[in-house]
Every structure is written in C-alpha cells, then in structure tokens.
Enzyme design. Sequence first.
Site, PDB file in Angstrom:
ATOM      1  CE  LYS A   1      -6.036   5.416  -8.637  1.00  0.00           C
ATOM      2  NZ  LYS A   1      -4.905   4.494  -8.352  1.00  0.00           N
TER       3      LYS A   1
ATOM      4  CD  GLN B   1      -4.958   1.813  -4.259  1.00  0.00           C
ATOM      5  OE1 GLN B   1      -4.181   0.722  -4.578  1.00  0.00           O
ATOM      6  NE2 GLN B   1      -4.923   2.874  -4.807  1.00  0.00           N
TER       7      GLN B   1
ATOM      8  CE  LYS C   1      -3.419  -4.221  -6.258  1.00  0.00           C
ATOM      9  NZ  LYS C   1      -2.648  -3.153  -6.563  1.00  0.00           N
TER      10      LYS C   1
END
Length: 162
Positions: free
Chosen positions: A104, A125, A140
């Site tokens: 994600k 992240q 990303k």
Amino acid sequence: MNVANGPKTYSEAFSDSYVEQLMAGMMAKNPGEAEFHQAVREVAESVEVVYRKNPEYAKLRVFERMIEPERQIIFRVPWIDDKGEVRINRGFRVEFNSALGPYKGGLRFHPSVYLGIIKFLGFEQIFKNALTTTPIGGGKGGSDFDPRARATWKSCASARRS
C-alpha cells in the site's frame, strides 16, 4: 567486513557501530539517493539499541532485509502535449516488505521525483502501515511529470485512436 552486504557475522555487528557498517553497505548499493539514506539512518539509529539487546536480529539480518526493496520498477510514460509534441517522463514503483500483506502506498507526481525519493517514501510507508495496524506492506509510485504545468493531455495510445 563485507561492506556491500553489511556486517560479515552477527558478532561483528557490534564490534564497531552497527549503524555505520549498515549505512556503508546500503550507500554503496544505492548511490545518490540522499533521501533514502537519511530515512534508513534515522530508523537504524533508533533500533540499534534493540539489536544490541537481541543479537539474533543481526544474525537473521532483519534490518538488512527491511531496507532492501522486494521490487523496483522504472518505466517510461510517453504522452502528447497540447502542441502535438511527444513528451516522455519516467515512472517509478518501489515495493517493500510484503510480510504482512500486499503493498500500500500512494503516487507522487512532481518534476523532482526520482528513484531515491520513491524509495524513501516507500520505506517510510512500511512503518506508517505497521503503526496504524494495517496488515499491509509498504509501496510507493510516482513520476517526474508535473501535473500543474498541464491543462490537458492525451496519452500516446489515445492520441493514435483520435
């Protein structure tokens, strides 16, 4: 010591600064990515005390596995501007640590985007997802495309159909 792969043995990790050895190897493998280097250093410095108390983490190279992306993709994005000129931008996708689930992470579009920034954001992240208890890995993507400089645009594929 094997600089490219971090400390040679887990006991060697603490003979000198583990962070300095780790950083030397990581920077040799990822030259010119200052943002990524800074993010890795900040996290490594904060977990060094945990490594000193738990040498098995160094033996298993937990942090080394965490800082190495599972996947990095660089691709071109051709498009046609309002004047009919073909433009080409670079696109990037970096994915870290799928141990908790799929990746994600968002997209960044800015003329200054390059692989090092996307790696930095993807690495961060991982922790954002873990701290929010989202069972998902960090990723990303982005491009050196400047959306603010564009009012309208067509992809090369859609332009051929018109």
